[in-house]
Design a protein around this motif. Structure first.
Motif, PDB file in Angstrom:
ATOM      1  N   PHE A 269       0.812  -1.222   0.000  1.00  0.00           N
ATOM      2  CA  PHE A 269       0.000   0.000   0.000  1.00  0.00           C
ATOM      3  C   PHE A 269       0.845   1.271   0.000  1.00  0.00           C
ATOM      4  O   PHE A 269       0.311   2.355   0.211  1.00  0.00           O
ATOM      5  N   ALA A 270       2.144   1.132  -0.237  1.00  0.00           N
ATOM      6  CA  ALA A 270       3.048   2.288  -0.290  1.00  0.00           C
ATOM      7  C   ALA A 270       2.909   3.154   0.953  1.00  0.00           C
ATOM      8  O   ALA A 270       2.701   4.362   0.885  1.00  0.00           O
ATOM      9  N   LEU A 271       3.047   2.509   2.125  1.00  0.00           N
ATOM     10  CA  LEU A 271       2.886   3.205   3.405  1.00  0.00           C
ATOM     11  C   LEU A 271       4.230   3.541   4.035  1.00  0.00           C
ATOM     12  O   LEU A 271       4.371   3.522   5.260  1.00  0.00           O
ATOM     13  N   GLU A 272       5.212   3.847   3.214  1.00  0.00           N
ATOM     14  CA  GLU A 272       6.534   4.159   3.754  1.00  0.00           C
ATOM     15  C   GLU A 272       6.505   5.368   4.687  1.00  0.00           C
ATOM     16  O   GLU A 272       7.294   5.442   5.645  1.00  0.00           O
ATOM     17  N   GLY A 273       5.611   6.323   4.418  1.00  0.00           N
ATOM     18  CA  GLY A 273       5.511   7.488   5.287  1.00  0.00           C
ATOM     19  C   GLY A 273       4.682   7.247   6.526  1.00  0.00           C
ATOM     20  O   GLY A 273       4.616   8.110   7.413  1.00  0.00           O
ATOM     21  N   VAL A 274       4.027   6.090   6.608  1.00  0.00           N
ATOM     22  CA  VAL A 274       3.169   5.769   7.756  1.00  0.00           C
ATOM     23  C   VAL A 274       3.847   4.733   8.647  1.00  0.00           C
ATOM     24  O   VAL A 274       4.035   4.941   9.849  1.00  0.00           O
ATOM     25  N   LEU A 275       4.198   3.576   8.055  1.00  0.00           N
ATOM     26  CA  LEU A 275       4.937   2.547   8.789  1.00  0.00           C
ATOM     27  C   LEU A 275       6.425   2.808   8.598  1.00  0.00           C
ATOM     28  O   LEU A 275       7.056   2.327   7.658  1.00  0.00           O
ATOM     29  N   THR A 276       6.987   3.584   9.480  1.00  0.00           N
ATOM     30  CA  THR A 276       8.369   4.030   9.345  1.00  0.00           C
ATOM     31  C   THR A 276       9.319   3.085  10.072  1.00  0.00           C
ATOM     32  O   THR A 276       8.904   2.129  10.750  1.00  0.00           O
ATOM     33  N   ASP A 277      10.603   3.374   9.954  1.00  0.00           N
ATOM     34  CA  ASP A 277      11.605   2.580  10.666  1.00  0.00           C
ATOM     35  C   ASP A 277      11.425   2.675  12.178  1.00  0.00           C
ATOM     36  O   ASP A 277      11.765   1.737  12.911  1.00  0.00           O
ATOM     37  N   ALA A 278      10.893   3.804  12.637  1.00  0.00           N
ATOM     38  CA  ALA A 278      10.675   3.955  14.080  1.00  0.00           C
ATOM     39  C   ALA A 278       9.651   2.952  14.591  1.00  0.00           C
ATOM     40  O   ALA A 278       9.784   2.428  15.706  1.00  0.00           O
ATOM     41  N   HIS A 279       8.630   2.653  13.788  1.00  0.00           N
ATOM     42  CA  HIS A 279       7.634   1.658  14.196  1.00  0.00           C
ATOM     43  C   HIS A 279       8.264   0.278  14.310  1.00  0.00           C
ATOM     44  O   HIS A 279       8.042  -0.440  15.295  1.00  0.00           O
ATOM     45  N   PHE A 280       9.042  -0.098  13.318  1.00  0.00           N
ATOM     46  CA  PHE A 280       9.666  -1.425  13.349  1.00  0.00           C
ATOM     47  C   PHE A 280      10.709  -1.510  14.467  1.00  0.00           C
ATOM     48  O   PHE A 280      10.886  -2.574  15.072  1.00  0.00           O
ATOM     49  N   ASP A 281      11.377  -0.411  14.754  1.00  0.00           N
ATOM     50  CA  ASP A 281      12.338  -0.404  15.850  1.00  0.00           C
ATOM     51  C   ASP A 281      11.644  -0.673  17.175  1.00  0.00           C
ATOM     52  O   ASP A 281      12.132  -1.455  18.005  1.00  0.00           O
ATOM     53  N   ARG A 282      10.497  -0.047  17.386  1.00  0.00           N
ATOM     54  CA  ARG A 282       9.770  -0.246  18.646  1.00  0.00           C
ATOM     55  C   ARG A 282       9.159  -1.640  18.729  1.00  0.00           C
ATOM     56  O   ARG A 282       9.157  -2.263  19.810  1.00  0.00           O
ATOM     57  N   LEU A 283       8.652  -2.142  17.616  1.00  0.00           N
ATOM     58  CA  LEU A 283       8.132  -3.509  17.620  1.00  0.00           C
ATOM     59  C   LEU A 283       9.250  -4.511  17.892  1.00  0.00           C
ATOM     60  O   LEU A 283       9.048  -5.498  18.616  1.00  0.00           O
ATOM     61  N   ALA A 284      10.423  -4.276  17.339  1.00  0.00           N
ATOM     62  CA  ALA A 284      11.557  -5.169  17.578  1.00  0.00           C
ATOM     63  C   ALA A 284      11.975  -5.146  19.045  1.00  0.00           C
ATOM     64  O   ALA A 284      12.318  -6.185  19.623  1.00  0.00           O
ATOM     65  N   LYS A 285      11.959  -3.970  19.657  1.00  0.00           N
ATOM     66  CA  LYS A 285      12.281  -3.883  21.089  1.00  0.00           C
ATOM     67  C   LYS A 285      11.255  -4.633  21.932  1.00  0.00           C
ATOM     68  O   LYS A 285      11.612  -5.309  22.907  1.00  0.00           O
ATOM     69  N   LEU A 286       9.978  -4.500  21.558  1.00  0.00           N
ATOM     70  CA  LEU A 286       8.935  -5.245  22.274  1.00  0.00           C
ATOM     71  C   LEU A 286       9.128  -6.743  22.098  1.00  0.00           C
ATOM     72  O   LEU A 286       8.968  -7.523  23.052  1.00  0.00           O
ATOM     73  N   LEU A 287       9.499  -7.173  20.887  1.00  0.00           N
ATOM     74  CA  LEU A 287       9.762  -8.585  20.635  1.00  0.00           C
ATOM     75  C   LEU A 287      10.938  -9.082  21.463  1.00  0.00           C
ATOM     76  O   LEU A 287      10.894 -10.178  22.041  1.00  0.00           O
ATOM     77  N   LEU A 288      11.992  -8.276  21.565  1.00  0.00           N
ATOM     78  CA  LEU A 288      13.170  -8.659  22.342  1.00  0.00           C
ATOM     79  C   LEU A 288      12.842  -8.768  23.824  1.00  0.00           C
ATOM     80  O   LEU A 288      13.253  -9.720  24.498  1.00  0.00           O
ATOM     81  N   ALA A 289      12.060  -7.804  24.347  1.00  0.00           N
ATOM     82  CA  ALA A 289      11.697  -7.828  25.766  1.00  0.00           C
ATOM     83  C   ALA A 289      10.841  -9.048  26.099  1.00  0.00           C
ATOM     84  O   ALA A 289      11.089  -9.751  27.093  1.00  0.00           O
ATOM     85  N   ALA A 290       9.828  -9.323  25.263  1.00  0.00           N
ATOM     86  CA  ALA A 290       8.986 -10.491  25.503  1.00  0.00           C
ATOM     87  C   ALA A 290       9.790 -11.783  25.371  1.00  0.00           C
ATOM     88  O   ALA A 290       9.572 -12.747  26.119  1.00  0.00           O
TER      89      ALA A 290
END
Length: 437
Positions: A269-290
């Motif tokens: 859906f060409a959401l590069e301006g919506v789903l940014t690297d900051a979102h994936f960074d935070r999801l990755a941190k949540l994945l690491l913590a869990a």
């Protein structure tokens, strides 16, 4: 390109869908796997649960493993959406819609397995406390009965939470629709939404209330699923660490699924301006913590077995480490505890290919962990005379892959006919630059 173009593209994609080659290939694969699942259900109803590999002493096999796995995946979507909503986190906007859809679809898939596993699924209503002249009331001290009520409550709240959030966007699609059929369908689904101040006031109040209800339900539901095991007097099951361990595992696998779904959505859906690297960074941190909480559960289980000195618990741990299913244990550790250590590096956390690879390993590892939990506590009981192995059949594989196909099919239909982004929240977030991710 204006900053509101993602919302416009999403609405136009719903009104004038164009099937890409990847979507058609995924839809075809999902249909084939779902047909395999349907065939398995028909054979199961005709011949019984004996088509699976379950037998005494391993009376629980792939079906309950799939059930716990899918219901765990369904926990994280509502948790991420409701927790971020209640804490007013702006980066929720890019994730909440497909995370909530993931929850609803995963719950729908998971609900198949406990019903089919009953052996006589047409008597599934016996779990409910209906008026019964024969006096066959459910055992209220059993976690299985409370599991039914907890999951039913969570399903109702999750569906309402997802649908209420959809109302403004369904109305937006209704207003832009050009054909009478779409206007009628989306108009009925929008429930007369006009977007006036009174509607927004009630919508905000109801969303806040449902989010407040959904958040504790995330913990209670998977804790109740954990009690299904910990109430059993079997080595490896009878443990007080199971409720928090299961909750952490659910958040772990669910976050991995959110990452796996977010990457293709961003590209499609060409959401590069919506789903940014900051979102994936935070999801990755949540994945690491869990993941670290889950790893702590593995260590605590081995430690308490040896520290307690119970010979049966120690024997169970030894069977897991070096027995017939030792490969399952070590594969679980490799996928759930070792693979996530790459997320300590910031460059890996924003590398979408690496994130998808790690998340797929986590999903596989969490399925193996549930399989290990069930089978290695059943195939070696207290008496050597009751020992026995579990060998999955082709129908066990059919139900596992078929459930994945059913999930993929429903999710592809969701992205085709429903806005994958909360348009109202996106516009509100877009009007406040500097907030969010």
């Amino acid at each position: 390109m204006t900053r509101t173009s993602p919302a416009d593209r999403i609405v136009e994609g719903v009104l004038h869908p164009r099937s890409s080659r990847a979507w058609r290939a995924g839809f075809t694969l999902a249909c084939l796997l779902t047909m395999w699942l349907v065939a398995g259900i028909v054979v199961l109803l005709a011949r019984g649960v004996g088509i699976w590999g379950i037998a005494m002493p391993v009376a629980w096999g792939f079906a309950i493993t799939n059930y716990v796995w899918w219901i765990g995946i369904g926990m994280a979507g509502t948790f991420i959406s409701s927790a971020l909503y209640l804490t007013r986190q702006g980066w929720r906007t890019a994730l909440n819609r497909h995370a909530e859809a993931m929850t609803v679809i995963a719950l729908a898939v998971s609900g198949l397995f406990p019903v089919l596993h009953l052996g006589r699924p047409w008597f599934a209503y016996w779990l409910a406390p209906y008026p019964d002249r024969m006096g066959l009331w459910p055992q209220w001290r059993s976690a299985l009965v409370w599991d039914f009520f907890a999951i039913a409550t969570y399903v109702v709240v999750s569906v309402l939470y997802f649908y209420v959030g959809l109302l403004p966007d369904l109305a937006a699609v209704r207003d832009r629709a050009r054909t009478r059929g779409r206007q009628v369908v989306y108009g009925m689904l929008a429930l007369g939404w006009r977007g006036d101040a009174q509607h927004w006031q009630r919508h905000t109040r109801l969303t806040r209330m449902l989010a407040a209800l959904a958040l504790p339900l995330v913990f209670s539901v998977h804790s109740m699923v954990a009690l299904d095991f910990s109430e059993g007097l079997l080595p490896g099951w009878h443990s007080t660490i199971f409720p928090p361990f299961f909750v952490a595992g659910a958040l772990f696998s669910g976050t991995a699924m959110v990452i796996v779904l977010s990457v293709p959505l961003r590209r499609g859906f060409a959401l590069e301006g919506v789903l940014t690297d900051a979102h994936f960074d935070r999801l990755a941190k949540l994945l690491l913590a869990a993941g670290w909480i889950v790893t702590y559960g593995y260590v605590a289980e081995v430690f308490t077995a040896y520290y307690g000195g119970d010979p049966y618990d120690i024997a169970m741990v030894r069977h897991r480490l070096s027995g017939a299913y030792a490969w399952v244990f070590w594969a679980t550790i490799a996928c759930n505890s070792v693979a996530i250590q790459a997320l300590w590096w910031p460059r890996v956390r924003v590398n979408r290919t690496a994130l998808v690879a790690i998340s797929v390993l986590v999903l596989a590892g969490m399925w193996l962990e549930r399989f290990m939990l069930i089978v290695t506590s059943l195939y070696r009981d207290y008496l050597p005379s009751s020992w026995g192995m579990f060998h999955p059949t082709v129908w066990d594989i059919a139900f596992l892959l078929g459930s994945m196909g059913m999930f993929l099919l429903l999710f592809l239909l969701f992205v085709r006919y429903v806005p994958v982004l909360s348009l109202s929240e996106w516009r509100r977030q877009d009007a406040r630059p500097g907030d969010g991710a």
